[in-house]
Design an enzyme around this catalytic site. Sequence first.
Site, PDB file in Angstrom:
ATOM      1  N   GLU A  21      75.808  59.218  -4.854  1.00 66.02           N
ATOM      2  CA  GLU A  21      76.087  57.811  -4.502  1.00 66.02           C
ATOM      3  C   GLU A  21      75.723  56.710  -4.514  1.00 66.02           C
ATOM      4  O   GLU A  21      74.177  56.600  -5.257  1.00 66.02           O
ATOM      5  CB  GLU A  21      75.898  57.960  -2.675  1.00 66.02           C
ATOM      6  CG  GLU A  21      76.896  58.446  -1.926  1.00 66.02           C
ATOM      7  CD  GLU A  21      78.125  57.353  -1.537  1.00 66.02           C
ATOM      8  OE1 GLU A  21      78.583  56.474  -2.337  1.00 66.02           O
ATOM      9  OE2 GLU A  21      78.742  57.299  -1.149  1.00 66.02           O
ATOM     10  N   ASN A 150      82.438  53.139   4.068  1.00 68.01           N
ATOM     11  CA  ASN A 150      82.042  53.576   2.998  1.00 68.01           C
ATOM     12  C   ASN A 150      83.085  52.157   2.039  1.00 68.01           C
ATOM     13  O   ASN A 150      83.777  51.142   2.971  1.00 68.01           O
ATOM     14  CB  ASN A 150      82.727  55.083   2.225  1.00 68.01           C
ATOM     15  CG  ASN A 150      81.479  55.879   2.309  1.00 68.01           C
ATOM     16  OD1 ASN A 150      80.799  55.551   1.208  1.00 68.01           O
ATOM     17  ND2 ASN A 150      82.029  57.072   2.341  1.00 68.01           N
ATOM     18  N   ASP A 201      86.992  57.217  -0.077  1.00 68.39           N
ATOM     19  CA  ASP A 201      85.410  56.666   0.207  1.00 68.39           C
ATOM     20  C   ASP A 201      84.277  55.517  -0.961  1.00 68.39           C
ATOM     21  O   ASP A 201      85.191  54.256  -0.436  1.00 68.39           O
ATOM     22  CB  ASP A 201      84.392  57.770  -1.205  1.00 68.39           C
ATOM     23  CG  ASP A 201      83.130  57.881  -0.282  1.00 68.39           C
ATOM     24  OD1 ASP A 201      82.597  57.129  -0.633  1.00 68.39           O
ATOM     25  OD2 ASP A 201      83.375  59.838   0.001  1.00 68.39           O
TER      26      ASP A 201
END
Length: 294
Positions: A21, A150, A201
């Site tokens: 991430e 997100n 996302d």
Amino acid sequence: MSETHSFTGRILCETACELGEGPTYDPATGKAYWFDIMGRTLHELHLATMTKATHALPFLGSVLAVVDPERQLIVSDQGLFLRRVADGALSPFVTLEDKAQNRSNDGRVHPSGALWASTMGRKAEKHAGAIYHIAGGTVTKLFSDITIPNGICFSPDGRIGYFTDTDVNHLMRVALDPKTGLPAGAPDVLSDETGTPGGVDGSVCDADGLIWNARWGANAVDVYKPDGTKIARHLVPAVQASCPAFIGDEADRLLVTSAWQGMDAAARLADPHAGQTFELGLAVKGRFEPAFAL
């Protein structure tokens, strides 16, 4: 109707992150950074030489922003820390929230130099998370009752902010004050993705205002116009694509992180590139992230 494009890129890093991430790129050093949140690791890759380094962290880090050549800002489950680039030394900067059951997740720097950063429950508890605005040492809660925040990114002129709750699967849009990065109105739904597989996302917004969104569970990066029209899907060789970032001297390449989090042995066997980090393999009109303004 959007077009689907097969993967023509390459694996930038074969290390399989449990939860890759928070990728970003520092044009001053030519280095890309990303986290394995659950692995408590900051990954560093010098693109020109493909020299790789990893840095163990004492917390769950998820967002990195450049401050100046000597310092970076890291968002973590323990708050925000300044990181000295030379030796990795960490010093506390500011606390986001007093909730030990939460961790940090997504974030990005607004053109004003302010940071948006999000939190969520460690087990994705419903409505436990929030999105915050950090200007210098001042923290302002923007949106609450979010499960998996997100997709934080901004239009090139700083007048529009985007975000999502992956659990709800609405790509949201909100008008901003371009001088501060604070909302100038209530958010609305830009694209309702509840009826499509996977989850909205991490996102990044390019120089033309197009939104590049990693599609968790659908091994893809989707591209949206500012009006919410989906115009393209670019496949990646891992089911759980998590977040994109512009990289390279011209910000014309796209890095994509992924994850194997939540997969059993059979699922990982079926998804051998899960957690690896990719380059998408096409020219994009990216832009460099602003520095965080202390």
